[in-house]
Design a protein around this motif. Structure first.
Motif, PDB file in Angstrom:
ATOM      1  N   UNK A 149      52.073  70.144 -68.182  1.00 49.26           N
ATOM      2  CA  UNK A 149      53.048  69.663 -67.702  1.00 49.26           C
ATOM      3  C   UNK A 149      53.794  70.391 -66.714  1.00 49.26           C
ATOM      4  N   UNK A 150      54.033  69.931 -65.646  1.00 49.52           N
ATOM      5  CA  UNK A 150      54.768  70.764 -64.544  1.00 49.52           C
ATOM      6  C   UNK A 150      55.603  69.738 -63.872  1.00 49.52           C
ATOM      7  N   UNK A 151      56.830  70.357 -63.208  1.00 48.75           N
ATOM      8  CA  UNK A 151      57.778  69.530 -62.561  1.00 48.75           C
ATOM      9  C   UNK A 151      57.335  69.487 -61.228  1.00 48.75           C
ATOM     10  N   UNK A 152      57.653  68.458 -60.468  1.00 52.93           N
ATOM     11  CA  UNK A 152      57.662  68.079 -59.048  1.00 52.93           C
ATOM     12  C   UNK A 152      57.797  69.309 -58.274  1.00 52.93           C
ATOM     13  N   UNK A 153      56.798  69.725 -57.263  1.00 52.48           N
ATOM     14  CA  UNK A 153      56.832  70.999 -56.464  1.00 52.48           C
ATOM     15  C   UNK A 153      56.230  71.960 -57.304  1.00 52.48           C
ATOM     16  N   UNK A 154      55.763  71.834 -58.505  1.00 53.91           N
ATOM     17  CA  UNK A 154      55.118  73.052 -59.326  1.00 53.91           C
ATOM     18  C   UNK A 154      53.813  73.502 -58.892  1.00 53.91           C
ATOM     19  N   UNK A 155      53.188  74.365 -59.499  1.00 52.68           N
ATOM     20  CA  UNK A 155      51.740  74.574 -59.211  1.00 52.68           C
ATOM     21  C   UNK A 155      51.097  74.866 -60.362  1.00 52.68           C
ATOM     22  N   UNK A 156      49.719  74.750 -60.645  1.00 55.16           N
ATOM     23  CA  UNK A 156      48.833  74.749 -61.628  1.00 55.16           C
ATOM     24  C   UNK A 156      47.501  75.546 -61.123  1.00 55.16           C
ATOM     25  N   UNK A 158      45.143  65.510 -50.874  1.00 53.46           N
ATOM     26  CA  UNK A 158      45.508  67.106 -51.430  1.00 53.46           C
ATOM     27  C   UNK A 158      45.291  68.007 -50.426  1.00 53.46           C
ATOM     28  N   UNK A 159      44.932  67.662 -49.317  1.00 51.38           N
ATOM     29  CA  UNK A 159      44.673  68.608 -48.011  1.00 51.38           C
ATOM     30  C   UNK A 159      46.094  69.487 -48.008  1.00 51.38           C
ATOM     31  N   UNK A 160      45.938  70.485 -47.829  1.00 45.38           N
ATOM     32  CA  UNK A 160      47.141  71.446 -47.359  1.00 45.38           C
ATOM     33  C   UNK A 160      47.581  71.854 -48.833  1.00 45.38           C
ATOM     34  N   UNK A 161      47.542  71.315 -49.999  1.00 47.46           N
ATOM     35  CA  UNK A 161      48.134  71.542 -51.224  1.00 47.46           C
ATOM     36  C   UNK A 161      47.139  72.230 -52.243  1.00 47.46           C
ATOM     37  N   UNK A 162      46.154  71.973 -52.147  1.00 47.22           N
ATOM     38  CA  UNK A 162      45.133  72.300 -53.179  1.00 47.22           C
ATOM     39  C   UNK A 162      44.135  73.191 -52.454  1.00 47.22           C
ATOM     40  N   UNK A 163      43.471  74.159 -53.294  1.00 55.40           N
ATOM     41  CA  UNK A 163      42.421  74.962 -52.569  1.00 55.40           C
ATOM     42  C   UNK A 163      41.250  75.228 -53.775  1.00 55.40           C
ATOM     43  N   UNK A 164      40.262  74.957 -53.439  1.00 57.67           N
ATOM     44  CA  UNK A 164      38.916  75.033 -54.353  1.00 57.67           C
ATOM     45  C   UNK A 164      38.347  76.466 -54.105  1.00 57.67           C
ATOM     46  N   UNK A 176      44.099  53.856 -65.508  1.00 58.07           N
ATOM     47  CA  UNK A 176      43.840  52.440 -64.837  1.00 58.07           C
ATOM     48  C   UNK A 176      43.199  52.594 -63.641  1.00 58.07           C
ATOM     49  N   UNK A 177      42.585  53.794 -63.022  1.00 61.10           N
ATOM     50  CA  UNK A 177      42.071  54.199 -61.712  1.00 61.10           C
ATOM     51  C   UNK A 177      40.781  54.692 -61.775  1.00 61.10           C
ATOM     52  N   UNK A 178      39.917  54.307 -60.903  1.00 57.15           N
ATOM     53  CA  UNK A 178      38.467  55.125 -60.667  1.00 57.15           C
ATOM     54  C   UNK A 178      38.714  56.527 -60.574  1.00 57.15           C
ATOM     55  N   UNK A 179      37.763  57.037 -61.195  1.00 58.58           N
ATOM     56  CA  UNK A 179      37.596  58.734 -60.919  1.00 58.58           C
ATOM     57  C   UNK A 179      37.369  58.821 -59.218  1.00 58.58           C
ATOM     58  N   UNK A 180      37.880  59.806 -58.764  1.00 57.46           N
ATOM     59  CA  UNK A 180      37.934  60.193 -57.287  1.00 57.46           C
ATOM     60  C   UNK A 180      37.754  61.770 -56.949  1.00 57.46           C
ATOM     61  N   UNK A 181      37.171  61.803 -55.918  1.00 58.39           N
ATOM     62  CA  UNK A 181      36.532  63.558 -55.815  1.00 58.39           C
ATOM     63  C   UNK A 181      37.799  63.738 -54.922  1.00 58.39           C
ATOM     64  N   UNK A 182      38.262  65.032 -55.445  1.00 63.97           N
ATOM     65  CA  UNK A 182      39.404  65.732 -54.593  1.00 63.97           C
ATOM     66  C   UNK A 182      38.987  66.857 -53.721  1.00 63.97           C
ATOM     67  N   UNK A 183      38.105  67.630 -54.053  1.00 65.78           N
ATOM     68  CA  UNK A 183      37.823  68.686 -53.386  1.00 65.78           C
ATOM     69  C   UNK A 183      36.205  69.107 -53.686  1.00 65.78           C
ATOM     70  N   UNK A 191      46.342  74.435 -57.385  1.00 66.68           N
ATOM     71  CA  UNK A 191      47.020  73.374 -56.977  1.00 66.68           C
ATOM     72  C   UNK A 191      48.547  73.602 -56.628  1.00 66.68           C
ATOM     73  N   UNK A 192      49.031  73.316 -55.796  1.00 68.04           N
ATOM     74  CA  UNK A 192      50.602  73.713 -55.245  1.00 68.04           C
ATOM     75  C   UNK A 192      51.384  72.417 -54.806  1.00 68.04           C
ATOM     76  N   UNK A 193      52.706  72.426 -54.659  1.00 64.04           N
ATOM     77  CA  UNK A 193      53.456  71.254 -54.267  1.00 64.04           C
ATOM     78  C   UNK A 193      53.069  70.102 -54.945  1.00 64.04           C
ATOM     79  N   UNK A 194      52.972  69.925 -56.233  1.00 64.65           N
ATOM     80  CA  UNK A 194      52.460  69.134 -57.034  1.00 64.65           C
ATOM     81  C   UNK A 194      53.451  67.758 -56.955  1.00 64.65           C
ATOM     82  N   UNK A 195      52.668  66.570 -57.153  1.00 67.58           N
ATOM     83  CA  UNK A 195      53.508  65.603 -57.014  1.00 67.58           C
ATOM     84  C   UNK A 195      53.212  64.538 -58.115  1.00 67.58           C
ATOM     85  N   UNK A 196      53.957  63.667 -58.497  1.00 67.26           N
ATOM     86  CA  UNK A 196      53.662  62.769 -59.592  1.00 67.26           C
ATOM     87  C   UNK A 196      52.778  61.995 -59.684  1.00 67.26           C
TER      88      UNK A 196
END
Length: 113
Positions: free
Chosen positions: A11-18, A62-68, A42-49, A81-86
């Motif tokens: 669990x992280x706050x808005x703008x946090x990193x993991x 997620x471009x510019x915020x996540x790095x694989x 309630x959503x389908x699995x999606x490819x992020x990186x 993951x950085x600059x995390x959003x809800x």
């Protein structure tokens, strides 16, 4: 048969990193492409990186915020993951795109506003 164990969520706050980790039970050295996926309620699995020896690709969301990245010697794939959003709240999984191995249990990421 390769199996995956994902960890690092929380669990992280808005703008946090993991930093998420995915450890494979077998060698991923010969798995050309590895990917991180996510599934929100309630959503389908999606490819992020995805990552190959030639580079990386990211979903627009997620471009510019996540790095694989990957460490073949440790049979591990990472997702920084950085600059995390809800809207990043989901269960995150790793796997080989298209020709899937069995899915792991995933790791829950929850971003609070």
């Amino acid at each position: 048969q390769v199996q995956f164990v994902e960890s690092g969520g929380g669990l992280v706050q808005l703008g946090g990193s993991l930093r998420l980790s995915c450890v494979a039970s077998g060698s991923i050295f010969n798995i050309y492409t590895m990917g991180w996926y996510r599934q929100a309620p309630g959503k389908q699995r999606e490819l992020v990186a995805t990552i190959t020896s030639g580079g990386t690709n990211y979903a627009d969301s997620v471009k510019g915020r996540f790095t694989i990245s990957r460490d073949n010697a440790k049979n591990t794939v990472y997702l920084q993951m950085a600059s995390l959003k809800p809207e990043d709240t989901a269960v995150y999984y790793c796997n080989r795109p298209t020709f899937y191995y069995p899915w792991g249990q995933g790791t829950q990421v929850t971003v609070s506003s």
